[in-house]
Every structure is written in structure tokens, then in C-alpha cells.
Design an enzyme around this catalytic site. Structure first.
Site, PDB file in Angstrom:
ATOM      1  N   ARG A 107      12.678  25.043  -0.542  1.00  0.00           N
ATOM      2  CA  ARG A 107      14.119  25.317  -0.720  1.00  0.00           C
ATOM      3  C   ARG A 107      14.991  24.095  -0.415  1.00  0.00           C
ATOM      4  NH1 ARG A 107      12.621  30.137   1.957  1.00  0.00           N
ATOM      5  NH2 ARG A 107      12.252  31.786   0.437  1.00  0.00           N
ATOM      6  N   LYS A 129      22.881  14.634  -9.352  1.00  0.00           N
ATOM      7  CA  LYS A 129      22.357  15.516 -10.400  1.00  0.00           C
ATOM      8  C   LYS A 129      20.858  15.287 -10.512  1.00  0.00           C
ATOM      9  CE  LYS A 129      26.160  16.235 -13.652  1.00  0.00           C
ATOM     10  NZ  LYS A 129      26.642  15.933 -15.027  1.00  0.00           N
ATOM     11  N   GLU A 171      26.167   2.644 -19.733  1.00  0.00           N
ATOM     12  CA  GLU A 171      26.830   3.611 -18.840  1.00  0.00           C
ATOM     13  C   GLU A 171      27.897   2.918 -17.973  1.00  0.00           C
ATOM     14  OE1 GLU A 171      26.539   6.810 -18.918  1.00  0.00           O
ATOM     15  OE2 GLU A 171      24.546   7.373 -19.637  1.00  0.00           O
ATOM     16  N   LYS A 208      31.706   5.746 -10.335  1.00  0.00           N
ATOM     17  CA  LYS A 208      31.018   7.036 -10.312  1.00  0.00           C
ATOM     18  C   LYS A 208      31.186   7.716  -8.949  1.00  0.00           C
ATOM     19  CE  LYS A 208      27.211   9.776 -11.581  1.00  0.00           C
ATOM     20  NZ  LYS A 208      25.981   9.972 -12.312  1.00  0.00           N
ATOM     21  N   GLU A 218      31.140  19.194 -10.934  1.00  0.00           N
ATOM     22  CA  GLU A 218      31.585  19.094 -12.322  1.00  0.00           C
ATOM     23  C   GLU A 218      32.448  20.286 -12.735  1.00  0.00           C
ATOM     24  OE1 GLU A 218      28.847  17.082 -15.037  1.00  0.00           O
ATOM     25  OE2 GLU A 218      29.483  18.465 -16.598  1.00  0.00           O
ATOM     26  N   ARG A 222      34.677  15.426 -13.264  1.00  0.00           N
ATOM     27  CA  ARG A 222      33.359  14.813 -13.481  1.00  0.00           C
ATOM     28  C   ARG A 222      32.926  14.886 -14.945  1.00  0.00           C
ATOM     29  NH1 ARG A 222      27.979  15.023  -9.581  1.00  0.00           N
ATOM     30  NH2 ARG A 222      26.711  13.694 -10.932  1.00  0.00           N
ATOM     31  N   ASN A 226      30.908  12.367 -18.908  1.00  0.00           N
ATOM     32  CA  ASN A 226      30.136  12.709 -20.113  1.00  0.00           C
ATOM     33  C   ASN A 226      30.729  12.069 -21.366  1.00  0.00           C
ATOM     34  OD1 ASN A 226      28.297  14.299 -18.695  1.00  0.00           O
ATOM     35  ND2 ASN A 226      29.667  16.069 -18.780  1.00  0.00           N
ATOM     36  N   HIS A 229      28.665  11.429 -24.418  1.00  0.00           N
ATOM     37  CA  HIS A 229      27.373  12.102 -24.259  1.00  0.00           C
ATOM     38  C   HIS A 229      27.180  13.321 -25.153  1.00  0.00           C
ATOM     39  CE1 HIS A 229      26.961   9.413 -20.934  1.00  0.00           C
ATOM     40  NE2 HIS A 229      25.803   9.930 -20.568  1.00  0.00           N
ATOM     41  N   HIS A 233      23.680  13.362 -26.986  1.00  0.00           N
ATOM     42  CA  HIS A 233      22.572  14.310 -26.788  1.00  0.00           C
ATOM     43  C   HIS A 233      22.090  14.866 -28.129  1.00  0.00           C
ATOM     44  CE1 HIS A 233      23.769  15.063 -22.332  1.00  0.00           C
ATOM     45  NE2 HIS A 233      23.023  13.993 -22.480  1.00  0.00           N
ATOM     46  N   HIS A 245      18.358   6.782 -24.402  1.00  0.00           N
ATOM     47  CA  HIS A 245      19.610   7.399 -23.948  1.00  0.00           C
ATOM     48  C   HIS A 245      20.789   6.424 -24.017  1.00  0.00           C
ATOM     49  CE1 HIS A 245      22.211  10.157 -21.818  1.00  0.00           C
ATOM     50  NE2 HIS A 245      22.476   9.218 -20.920  1.00  0.00           N
TER      51      HIS A 245
HETATM   52  N1  GLY Z   1      25.698  11.374 -15.748  1.00  0.00           N
HETATM   53  C1  GLY Z   1      26.903  12.067 -15.575  1.00  0.00           C
HETATM   54  C2  GLY Z   1      27.066  12.647 -14.217  1.00  0.00           C
HETATM   55  O1  GLY Z   1      26.321  12.315 -13.308  1.00  0.00           O
HETATM   56  O2  GLY Z   1      27.931  13.440 -14.028  1.00  0.00           O
END
Ligand code: GLY
Length: 344
Positions: A107, A129, A171, A208, A218, A222, A226, A229, A233, A245
Site C-alpha cells: 500500500r 505521476k 518537454e 514543473k 491535476e 497542472r 499537457n 500532449h 498521444h 514521446h
Molecule cells: N507530464 C505532465 C505532468 O506531470 O503533469
């Protein structure tokens, strides 16, 4: 050496430099590493004496349930306790996967990231993430699980092929569009062994960190990360994940800037075209709008209210909004025209 701080509630440090000293772990360590960066993994292993060392090949093919199961079972087989730490050494696919192993084993145990690609330094390893792909789509399983520390080892970046080095900086360039920072919009002279790299990466990571501190889960801001993106994607999926990517995001950024122009914003497409040339981006897949729309509909950012786009109206002026089909199709036609120059 640069030290950046991620503030409450997920306080930890991000280090960028050469020959970074490994921290003292809270408990026994499971070292999950990409064999491509074995020298760094070996140095960390010598320093910390991990209970378990597992090689995980980099690449999207590793971000799948069967690999995840193998790693979890190895941790369980070694009876790693709750105070264990997972140390992830590799590019974004390895840090995403290892972070999710840490998020879910018992957990949740702690983890630390040693990102070894430019893409992982400026994006994947920062912000918590973690996750993996399903056959149905990318990053459909995961958790927000911030690391206890991030250690961007510049000596590892020096081993990257030039194109991979540049592809990851897409990025960081994206962070330049988000903030308008002219330094981030001019990566042209960067090389792994040149002095400016550490400062450049630190600037990109700081963007970031600031966004993630304000909106970890997000809920709103946040989503701006994207930028580019949504189409990226779809392009990755349409290429059967042959398009890397960073390149997909570069093509997605071009589409986003053309969409911004279509909606009355500034024309920011020129610097993105320079980025595509500098990264030596391959042509995107020759899919039409209907085909890509099928992938867009499955995008995980597709909410009940409809697909929302991250639209750049100017440098540092990026908005999240729904966009009418007509504007999307006109921007796509303009994008397709520019992309055609790269085909064949
Ligand atoms: N790669 C986008 C984020 O971490 O929110």
C-alpha cells in the site's frame, strides 16, 4: 550542483549535477535500474548495498502489467518491509513503472528517482505521476506518489545518443511556451558536456515544480503541462508507439500553436518548427483527422464534459478550453500541410 526544493506537503529535493552523492535510505533498498545505465546503478549499489537489484529495460514495452507483476513479486519474494525504499534508475518509463511499484507495494513505500534521460529529468521523474500502460491506452493505470528525492546525474546524460538527448528537451521547450522564458525556448547550443545544461535543466524543472506545488492532483493548472500532449498521444497510438514521446509532443506543440493562431492568438508555430528541425523529428504518421479522433476520444483527459485542449494564445498565455470541431479541423489541415514537408 543545483538543489531545488519541492515545498509542502510533498517536501523533497531535486538535485542536478555530476557525481551526486547517494542519500541515506530510510530502510532496505530495492534498486530497479535500466541496464543501459548499469555503471550508475553499480555506483549506487556499491554505496547503499541494496537488498534487491532488478534490471528493467527502458521503453514503453516495460510499462505493462506483466513487468509490474514481476517486480512486485520480486519485492514480496525478498520480503521487503514497509520501510523499504525503491530506487529507480533510468528514463521516464523506468521511473514511471518503479514509482508505481513503490506506490502500490504494501500500500505504498518510499521511492527515489535517478532520471537518466533529459525527458525524465525535466518531466517524468518530477511531480509524482507514476503508472503503466494497458493495451487500451497509455498511462491508464497509476497513482500520484511523489518521490523522496530526485537525483539528475549529468554524467548519465552524457551517454545518450544526441537525438535522444534533444528529443527529451522538447518537454523543457514546452515549459518555455508555458512561461515565455526565452532561455527555455532556445536549447540550440545545449550538449551534455557543455556548461549551460545544468542551468537549463534547473529552469525547466523549476517550472514543473511550481505548477505541481499549486495543483498536485491535476485539478486545473497542472493540465497546462499537457500542452501538445493531446494530439501527441493520438500520434503515438496511430504510429503503434513507433514515434518517440518527445517527437510526438513536438508535433503536438506545432498543432497546439496552429490551434492558438486559429482561435485568434499569436502565431507561435515558427519556434516550434525550429524545434522540430533541431530535434531531427521524424515525420508523424500519415493518419487523417477521423483516425486520430478515434484515439483522442480515448484520451484519459477526455472528461464527461468533453475533450478540453491546452491552447497557447501567446508566450506565457496558455488556456484550457473546449474547442469547436471546425477550428480543430482547420488547425489540423494547416498542421498536415506543414507535416507534409517532412514526409518522404
Ligand atoms: N507530464 C505532465 C505532468 O506531470 O503533469
Amino acid at each position: 550542483m543545483t538543489r531545488l526544493e519541492v515545498g509542502p506537503p510533498h517536501d523533497h529535493e531535486v538535485w542536478i549535477g555530476r557525481e551526486l552523492a547517494p542519500p541515506a535510505p530510510a530502510g532496505p533498498v530495492a534498486l530497479l535500474y535500466d541496464p543501459e545505465v548499469e555503471p550508475l546503478a553499480r555506483r549506487l549499489a556499491d554505496a547503499v548495498g541494496p537488498r534487491l537489484q532488478l534490471a528493467v529495460a527502458g521503453g514503453e514495452a516495460s510499462k505493462q502489467l506483466s513487468v509490474y507483476e514481476r517486480l512486485l513479486r520480486a519485492l514480496a519474494g525478498a520480503a521487503l518491509p514497509r520501510d523499504a525504499e525503491v530506487w529507480a534508475v533510468g528514463g521516464g518509463t523506468v521511473t514511471d513503472l518503479a514509482g508505481f511499484v513503490a506506490a502500490s507495494y504494501l500500500r505504498g513505500v518510499g521511492w527515489r528517482a535517478w532520471p537518466t534521460t533529459t525527458l525524465a529529468v525535466v518531466d517524468a521523474a518530477v511531480g509524482g505521476k507514476t503508472g503503466l500502460n494497458l493495451p487500451e491506452g497509455k498511462n491508464l493505470v497509476g497513482a500520484f506518489h511523489p518521490p523522496r528525492g530526485v537525483y539528475a546525474e549529468l554524467t548519465a546524460l552524457a551517454t545518450l545518443p544526441r537525438r535522444v538527448f534533444r528529443e527529451g528537451l522538447v518537454e523543457a521547450f514546452k515549459h518555455g511556451l508555458l512561461t515565455g522564458d526565452p532561455v527555455l525556448l532556445a536549447p540550440w547550443d545545449l550538449e551534455a558536456e557543455r556548461p549551460g545544461l545544468e542551468d537549463y535543466l534547473a529552469r525547466a524543472v523549476q517550472v514543473k515544480i511550481a505548477v505541481v506545488e499549486r495543483d498536485f492532483r491535476e485539478g486545473g493548472e497542472r493540465m497546462k503541462l499537457n500542452l501538445g500532449h493531446t494530439l501527441a498521444h493520438a500520434l503515438e497510438a496511430a504510429s503503434g508507439h513507433a514515434l518517440a514521446h518527445g517527437y510526438a509532443v513536438a508535433w503536438g506543440l506545432l498543432f497546439a500553436t496552429l490551434l492558438g493562431r486559429e482561435l485568434g492568438g499569436d502565431d507561435l508555430s515558427e519556434p516550434v518548427e525550429a524545434l522540430l528541425a533541431w530535434t531531427e523529428a521524424p515525420a508523424p504518421p500519415a493518419a487523417d483527422w477521423e483516425t486520430l479522433s478515434g484515439f483522442l476520444a480515448r484520451d484519459k483527459k477526455n472528461r464527461a464534459a468533453g475533450l478540453r485542449w491546452v491552447v497557447p494564445y501567446g508566450l506565457g498565455d496558455v488556456r484550457i478550453e473546449e474547442v469547436a470541431d471546425g477550428a480543430l479541423k482547420r488547425a489540423f489541415e494547416a498542421w498536415r500541410g506543414r507535416a507534409a514537408r517532412y514526409a518522404g
